[in-house]
Design an enzyme around this catalytic site. Structure first.
Site, PDB file in Angstrom:
ATOM      1  N   VAL A   1       0.831  -1.147   0.046  1.00  0.00           N
ATOM      2  CA  VAL A   1       0.014   0.045   0.148  1.00  0.00           C
ATOM      3  C   VAL A   1       1.053   1.259   0.047  1.00  0.00           C
ATOM      4  CG1 VAL A   1      -1.368   1.367   1.447  1.00  0.00           C
ATOM      5  CG2 VAL A   1      -1.908  -1.460   1.103  1.00  0.00           C
TER       6      VAL A   1
ATOM      7  N   CYS B   1     -10.385  -3.521   2.297  1.00  0.00           N
ATOM      8  CA  CYS B   1     -10.168  -3.313   0.757  1.00  0.00           C
ATOM      9  C   CYS B   1     -11.635  -3.852   0.172  1.00  0.00           C
ATOM     10  CB  CYS B   1      -8.935  -3.950   0.346  1.00  0.00           C
ATOM     11  SG  CYS B   1      -8.481  -5.547   1.061  1.00  0.00           S
TER      12      CYS B   1
ATOM     13  N   SER C   1      -2.198  -9.665  -3.407  1.00  0.00           N
ATOM     14  CA  SER C   1      -1.776  -8.188  -2.996  1.00  0.00           C
ATOM     15  C   SER C   1      -2.424  -7.632  -1.727  1.00  0.00           C
ATOM     16  CB  SER C   1      -1.775  -7.109  -4.090  1.00  0.00           C
ATOM     17  OG  SER C   1      -3.044  -6.800  -4.576  1.00  0.00           O
TER      18      SER C   1
ATOM     19  N   ARG D   1      -9.476 -16.205  -0.534  1.00  0.00           N
ATOM     20  CA  ARG D   1      -8.482 -15.719  -1.519  1.00  0.00           C
ATOM     21  C   ARG D   1      -8.039 -16.598  -2.825  1.00  0.00           C
ATOM     22  NH1 ARG D   1      -6.110 -11.303   0.069  1.00  0.00           N
ATOM     23  NH2 ARG D   1      -6.151 -11.664   2.244  1.00  0.00           N
TER      24      ARG D   1
ATOM     25  N   HIS E   1      -9.536  -6.861  -6.250  1.00  0.00           N
ATOM     26  CA  HIS E   1     -10.611  -7.812  -5.514  1.00  0.00           C
ATOM     27  C   HIS E   1     -11.835  -7.738  -6.450  1.00  0.00           C
ATOM     28  CE1 HIS E   1      -7.865  -8.154  -2.414  1.00  0.00           C
ATOM     29  NE2 HIS E   1      -8.746  -7.444  -1.285  1.00  0.00           N
TER      30      HIS E   1
HETATM   31  N1  LIG Z   1      -2.874  -4.728   0.765  1.00  0.00           N
HETATM   32  C1  LIG Z   1      -4.270  -4.255   0.837  1.00  0.00           C
HETATM   33  O1  LIG Z   1      -4.886  -4.406  -0.513  1.00  0.00           O
HETATM   34  C2  LIG Z   1      -4.741  -3.499   2.042  1.00  0.00           C
HETATM   35  C3  LIG Z   1      -5.770  -3.019   1.895  1.00  0.00           C
HETATM   36  C4  LIG Z   1      -6.567  -2.294   2.806  1.00  0.00           C
HETATM   37  C5  LIG Z   1      -5.764  -1.946   3.968  1.00  0.00           C
HETATM   38  N2  LIG Z   1      -4.341  -2.483   3.971  1.00  0.00           N
HETATM   39  C6  LIG Z   1      -3.653  -2.452   5.237  1.00  0.00           C
HETATM   40  O2  LIG Z   1      -2.678  -1.603   4.959  1.00  0.00           O
HETATM   41  C7  LIG Z   1      -1.613  -1.743   5.899  1.00  0.00           C
HETATM   42  C8  LIG Z   1      -0.340  -2.157   4.934  1.00  0.00           C
HETATM   43  O3  LIG Z   1      -0.635  -3.153   4.324  1.00  0.00           O
HETATM   44  P1  LIG Z   1       0.398  -3.718   3.098  1.00  0.00           P
HETATM   45  O4  LIG Z   1      -0.461  -4.819   2.303  1.00  0.00           O
HETATM   46  O5  LIG Z   1       1.182  -2.629   2.298  1.00  0.00           O
HETATM   47  O6  LIG Z   1       1.413  -4.489   3.875  1.00  0.00           O
HETATM   48  P2  LIG Z   1       3.063  -4.844   3.419  1.00  0.00           P
HETATM   49  O7  LIG Z   1       3.198  -4.929   2.145  1.00  0.00           O
HETATM   50  O8  LIG Z   1       3.273  -6.136   4.345  1.00  0.00           O
HETATM   51  O9  LIG Z   1       3.881  -3.936   3.981  1.00  0.00           O
HETATM   52  C9  LIG Z   1       3.798  -3.411   5.423  1.00  0.00           C
HETATM   53  C10 LIG Z   1       4.571  -2.122   5.659  1.00  0.00           C
HETATM   54  O10 LIG Z   1       4.662  -1.848   6.921  1.00  0.00           O
HETATM   55  C11 LIG Z   1       5.864  -1.481   7.296  1.00  0.00           C
HETATM   56  N3  LIG Z   1       6.299  -1.938   8.925  1.00  0.00           N
HETATM   57  C12 LIG Z   1       6.048  -2.986   9.317  1.00  0.00           C
HETATM   58  N4  LIG Z   1       6.385  -3.162  10.694  1.00  0.00           N
HETATM   59  C13 LIG Z   1       6.864  -1.901  11.093  1.00  0.00           C
HETATM   60  C14 LIG Z   1       7.367  -1.334  12.044  1.00  0.00           C
HETATM   61  N5  LIG Z   1       7.279  -1.794  13.183  1.00  0.00           N
HETATM   62  N6  LIG Z   1       7.528   0.105  12.323  1.00  0.00           N
HETATM   63  C15 LIG Z   1       7.207   0.766  10.805  1.00  0.00           C
HETATM   64  N7  LIG Z   1       6.929   0.365   9.899  1.00  0.00           N
HETATM   65  C16 LIG Z   1       6.506  -1.052   9.879  1.00  0.00           C
HETATM   66  C17 LIG Z   1       6.936  -2.516   6.579  1.00  0.00           C
HETATM   67  O11 LIG Z   1       8.090  -1.919   6.419  1.00  0.00           O
HETATM   68  P3  LIG Z   1       9.494  -3.077   6.278  1.00  0.00           P
HETATM   69  O12 LIG Z   1       9.631  -3.028   4.782  1.00  0.00           O
HETATM   70  O13 LIG Z   1      10.749  -1.856   6.833  1.00  0.00           O
HETATM   71  O14 LIG Z   1       8.964  -4.246   7.097  1.00  0.00           O
HETATM   72  C18 LIG Z   1       6.237  -2.243   5.239  1.00  0.00           C
HETATM   73  O15 LIG Z   1       6.487  -0.863   4.611  1.00  0.00           O
HETATM   74  C19 LIG Z   1      -2.222  -2.969   6.889  1.00  0.00           C
HETATM   75  O16 LIG Z   1      -2.595  -2.500   7.971  1.00  0.00           O
HETATM   76  C20 LIG Z   1      -3.302  -3.431   6.014  1.00  0.00           C
HETATM   77  O17 LIG Z   1      -4.229  -4.187   6.670  1.00  0.00           O
HETATM   78  C21 LIG Z   1      -3.912  -3.130   3.193  1.00  0.00           C
END
Ligand SMILES: NC(=O)c1ccc[n+]([C@@H]2O[C@H](COP(=O)([O-])OP(=O)(O)OC[C@H]3O[C@@H](n4cnc5c(N)ncnc54)[C@H](OP(=O)(O)O)[C@@H]3O)[C@@H](O)[C@H]2O)c1
Length: 348
Positions: free
Chosen positions: A17, A131, A161, A237, A244
């Site tokens: 994201v 999402c 994703s 999934r 989606h």
């Molecule tokens: N993916 C979707 O379609 C979607 C849709 C709606 C909502 N969301 C929400 O959006 C958020 C991010 O999802 P994502 O899919 O982008 O996950 P992701 O690809 O796993 O990315 C996670 C991010 O969080 C960072 N992070 C992890 N631990 C951390 C910490 N202790 N301090 C600071 N940063 C940290 C990671 O940094 P590093 O690279 O340094 O580990 C990375 O930048 C989640 O809350 C998820 O539920 C996602």
């Protein structure tokens, strides 16, 4: 938009994201005076390109938000719980993508096409929906306004994703391993996702529904202002990389009319009507990845419900389901004068 420019922070900038947030800031010309990118200590020091400049990723920790006007949080619920209050204390508006605060009555949960008025009633934090909920509501909301929704039965077809960047790599690695006849690596999901479907998104609750299924019910009620809406969801999934899809059967208070339903979808700013059964025209995730609007089609009278309509929605989970909705909320707040840079406030 006024001439204000903002110091913007993105927490989780290395994630699925977060990377889309960086991209949308650029593509939508968000008025930025300075962009600061944050992630975990693991990523601190990495370099990311933005508008031809190199930006260094910083560790997200207390104290970093002193000059930040608006911070997008996309790093999971635990990071929001640990750092959002610190950002608010520093006078920063938090636009959160995690589920941590979505049900907090003091935190508005906003889709700008549905409940933009809620952006005026916040205590420093705006939540954004899950999402699959955001994508589904791009079809359901305009129909609700016409006919008054009573209950919905929903099945989702959710891309990898939606789980994050690591799950995208897992699908890719599994497909390569299968094609090359090698052992299939598996880390993120409880089953192989390549060439498979997994009827589990998030963990199971005591009622047998998963977290994602419960979120679809609770968040739909809060966003649409319908506390008694009945929702039964099955979230699945599927081996799709991005976007989606949701199949919905909805029962309404008033008699439904297909032509009116199609016209309402076509007129709704968050949706594109793609509905020509004779030509096999309907939305698919491939067609609606990286699209601002969600596609709605397969509209038909639901034969199992009174005043029922069945329909299908496809939409980008990383955009309308996440980064884009967050940016649209910030854009609207900037346009409406609800987001003021600290520098401007100090100058008054
Ligand atoms: N993916 C979707 O379609 C979607 C849709 C709606 C909502 N969301 C929400 O959006 C958020 C991010 O999802 P994502 O899919 O982008 O996950 P992701 O690809 O796993 O990315 C996670 C991010 O969080 C960072 N992070 C992890 N631990 C951390 C910490 N202790 N301090 C600071 N940063 C940290 C990671 O940094 P590093 O690279 O340094 O580990 C990375 O930048 C989640 O809350 C998820 O539920 C996602």
């Amino acid at each position: 938009m006024n001439n204000n420019q903002y110091v913007v922070g993105i927490v989780g900038a290395t994630g699925a994201v977060g990377q889309e947030l960086v991209r949308l800031m650029h593509e939508r010309n968000f008025p930025i005076s300075r962009l600061r990118l944050f992630a975990s200590a693991r990523s601190a020091g990495k370099v990311v390109e933005f508008q031809g400049r190199k930006l260094v990723i910083e560790e997200a920790k207390p104290g970093v938000f002193a000059d930040v006007d608006v911070a997008f949080f996309a790093a999971g619920g635990s990071v929001t719980r640990a750092l959002a209050a610190d950002a608010v204390k520093a006078g920063c508006l938090v636009i959160d993508k995690s589920s941590a605060l979505r049900q907090d009555p003091k935190v508005p949960l906003v889709i700008p096409e549905i409940n933009p008025e809620q952006l005026r009633h916040h205590g420093g934090i705006i939540a954004n929906p899950n999402c699959s909920t955001a994508v589904m509501l791009m079809g359901l909301w305009p129909l609700h306004q016409l006919f008054g929704v009573k209950r919905i039965f929903v099945s989702t077809y959710q891309s990898v994703s939606g789980t994050g960047a690591e799950a995208v790599r897992e699908l890719d690695d599994q497909i390569h391993a299968l094609v090359e006849g090698k052992p299939v690596p598996r880390k993120v999901y409880p089953y192989q996702i390549a060439f498979n479907c997994i009827p589990q998104v998030d963990t199971f609750g005591p009622d047998g529904y998963t977290g994602e299924e419960s979120k679809m019910a609770q968040e739909s009620r809060k966003i649409m202002g319908l506390p008694n809406l009945k929702v039964s969801a099955t979230c699945v999934r599927v081996p799709v990389v991005r976007a989606h899809s949701v199949a919905v059967s909805a029962e309404f208070e008033r008699p439904v009319n297909l032509e009116q339903a199609r016209a309402a979808i076509a007129a709704f700013p968050g949706a594109v009507l793609v509905d020509d059964p004779a030509q096999s025209k309907y939305p698919t995730p491939l067609d609606f990845a990286e699209k601002v609007k969600c596609g709605v089609g397969r509209l038909r009278i639901d034969t199992a419900l009174d005043n029922g309509l069945a329909f299908w929605v496809s939409g980008d989970n990383l955009w309308k389901g996440a980064a884009l909705n967050a940016v649209q909320n910030a854009e609207l707040m900037a346009r409406e004068g609800l987001l003021r840079p600290k520098a401007a406030a100090a100058a008054v």
